[in-house]
Design a protein around this motif. Structure first.
Motif, short mmCIF file in Angstrom:
data_model
loop_
_atom_site.label_atom_id
_atom_site.label_comp_id
_atom_site.label_asym_id
_atom_site.label_seq_id
_atom_site.Cartn_x
_atom_site.Cartn_y
_atom_site.Cartn_z
N ASP A 292 0.84 -1.06 0.07
CA ASP A 292 -0.03 -0.06 0.12
C ASP A 292 0.79 1.21 0.04
O ASP A 292 0.42 2.03 -0.68
N ARG A 295 2.31 2.00 -3.37
CA ARG A 295 1.30 2.61 -4.17
C ARG A 295 1.14 3.90 -4.24
O ARG A 295 0.82 4.72 -4.90
N THR A 298 4.31 5.92 -5.05
CA THR A 298 4.30 6.22 -6.74
C THR A 298 3.20 7.20 -6.89
O THR A 298 3.64 7.88 -8.17
N ARG A 299 2.13 7.11 -6.60
CA ARG A 299 1.12 8.01 -6.91
C ARG A 299 1.46 9.49 -6.65
O ARG A 299 1.12 10.22 -7.47
N ALA A 349 5.05 -4.59 -6.62
CA ALA A 349 4.39 -3.41 -6.76
C ALA A 349 5.02 -2.24 -7.29
O ALA A 349 4.37 -1.55 -7.98
N GLY A 353 3.21 -1.72 -10.75
CA GLY A 353 2.07 -0.69 -10.12
C GLY A 353 0.94 -1.17 -9.33
O GLY A 353 0.14 -0.57 -8.72
N ASP A 354 0.94 -2.73 -9.22
CA ASP A 354 -0.15 -3.25 -8.65
C ASP A 354 0.30 -5.06 -8.47
O ASP A 354 1.19 -5.30 -9.14
#
Length: 472
Positions: A292, A295, A298-299, A349, A353-354
């Motif tokens: 988490d 993510r 990175t966002r 991740a 990205g996931d």
């Protein structure tokens, strides 16, 4: 019932539980408990389906069961084949955690997957079980799974060697099946006594690194729950003081050290399922807070894989064992170990990205880009993130050093999917639909649409076998 438990104290806890279960009904369930139970049913059935194609061990187990044969009573989910009910409970239970994707209560761990496979098999065997009765039975079984686990794992206490899913799951699965059969209180006691004689399973299925049997850890409750309840219905007497007797569960397995109030307090009012969580990623819960954070960072900073020079994860004692020796956990040797690995989860991740079910296929564990990223993952130990049974999953910290010299850091107490950062119905349905794409028996979009509507409105379903037929 006022039986003595054999050590001078009246009325074993099992009698209190039996009386409560017999008197419980759908109308006595609070709306939020009904809602959470329905979510647990959707999620558990969903995570079973991919094992029908992604687990070689499951295929071998199914072949064994088909070779044994028997009365076609209940469905092996994902395969669309029927076998005797307790065999189906075993197979579906075995598949329930193959992806390490089943629900995850912060304090009680996997609470639905030990119960629901048995309840499905029993409901199919009985036939024409309506949604209200199905929800009620599962709510009772899940509540018992929670209560047993919390009674054993007091906050701040030492983690016992016993794994709560298989050990307590035989009781909770039996509880649900006994309710589906409308057993009386005496039969409930007998059923739980039969379950007690098969209660087993230690954390070695987690710690043992040379086996993939960890994915089958919830199989036994699926079988025992069905069989124990049917034995009691047939009039076979079981152990009477299975929980608090001289040689009962608590005295033998936990040396008498348990929290009786956690087990019996506020029955029918304190529903622990209210704090259940669901997994957005198919890996060990100790990896999730780090996934988490990757993510989120990175966002926030528009980072790509090529921007990363180094990643440092800060972990407590339990996750430390899934991080060190670092070289070993950067390159796990099988997919069940891969799902435990904090460095690999962070690397996937960051690189992709996931994280999806497919990312843990054997052929993807040698992905050069992911392994290169894993080589950039390092770890730091901090005891503030130690795991304390009964106190919820610990948080963690993440630091990313970029190639242009930036140092980006984040600390989180929980991951997405935790009840404080919950998955919505829409999120769970999206997860279910993705899981369904891996089923060995293809499921049409039309049937998926019908099934998801039935899950959301399960209390209105007149026969849950119709729902199972759509997606089984």
């Amino acid at each position: 019932m006022t039986e003595d438990n054999g050590n001078g104290a009246p009325r074993d806890a099992v009698f209190e539980l039996a009386d409560f279960a017999v008197g419980a009904s759908f109308d006595s369930l609070p709306p939020d408990v009904i809602d959470m139970t329905k979510k647990g049913i959707l999620d558990t059935i969903g995570v079973i389906l991919p094992a029908s194609t992604t687990s070689p061990e499951t295929r071998k187990l199914v072949d064994l069961m088909l070779d044994v044969g028997g009365k076609e009573e209940a469905t092996m989910l994902g395969f669309g084949r029927k076998i005797p009910a307790w065999h189906a409970g075993y197979v579906n239970g075995a598949m329930a955690n193959c992806q390490d994707f089943s629900d995850l209560h912060p304090d009680a761990a996997h609470i639905s997957s030990p119960v629901i496979p048995a309840a499905i098999a029993m409901a199919e065997r009985i036939g024409k079980v309506n949604g209200k009765d199905f929800i009620t039975a599962i709510a009772l079984g899940v509540d018992l799974q929670c209560r047993l686990t919390l009674a054993a794992g007091k906050p701040g206490g030492r983690m016992a060697p016993w794994h709560p899913s298989p050990l307590f799951g035989v009781f909770s699965a039996t509880f649900a099946c006994a309710k589906l059969l409308n057993l009386d209180a005496d039969q409930f006691v007998n059923a739980l006594g039969h379950a007690f004689m098969q209660a087993a399973g230690t954390h070695e299925i987690v710690f043992g690194k040379d086996s993939t049997i960890r994915g089958f850890g919830h199989a036994l409750p699926g079988e025992v729950g069905v069989r124990a309840a049917l034995m009691a219905q047939a009039g076979i007497t079981g152990v009477r003081n299975s929980l608090e007797g001289t040689a009962g569960l608590w005295n033998v397995y936990y040396q008498g050290d348990y929290d009786r109030e956690a087990l019996l307090g506020d029955l029918g009012h304190r529903w622990i399922v209210r704090q259940d969580g669901f997994k957005p990623w198919p890996s060990c819960g100790f990896t999730h807070v780090h996934i988490d954070m990757v993510r989120e960072l990175t966002r926030e900073h528009d980072l790509g894989p090529d921007d990363v020079e180094r990643i440092t994860v800060t972990v407590g004692d339990f996750a430390h064992g899934q991080t060190e020796p670092l070289e070993e956990w950067r390159r796990p040797t099988n997919n069940m170990l891969a799902k435990l690995s904090v460095p690999l989860a962070v690397a996937i991740a960051m690189q992709k990205g996931d994280i999806t079910i497919r990312d843990y296929f054997d052929e993807h564990l040698t992905d050069k880009a992911v392994l290169s990223m894993a080589d950039r993952v390092h770890s730091r130990f901090d005891p503030q993130y130690n795991f304390m049974p009964g106190s919820g999953f610990p948080g963690g910290e993440l630091e990313i050093v970029t190639r242009d010299g930036r140092v980006l850091s984040r600390q989180q107490p929980q991951a997405y999917g935790h009840p404080k950062k919950p998955m919505s119905w829409d999120g769970l349905i999206a997860k279910f639909r993705d899981c369904a794409t891996y089923a060995a028996r293809p499921i049409t979009d039309h049937d998926l649409d019908r099934a998801t509507r039935m899950f959301r409105e399960l209390e209105a379903v007149d026969d849950v076998s119709k729902l199972i037929a759509l997606i089984g």
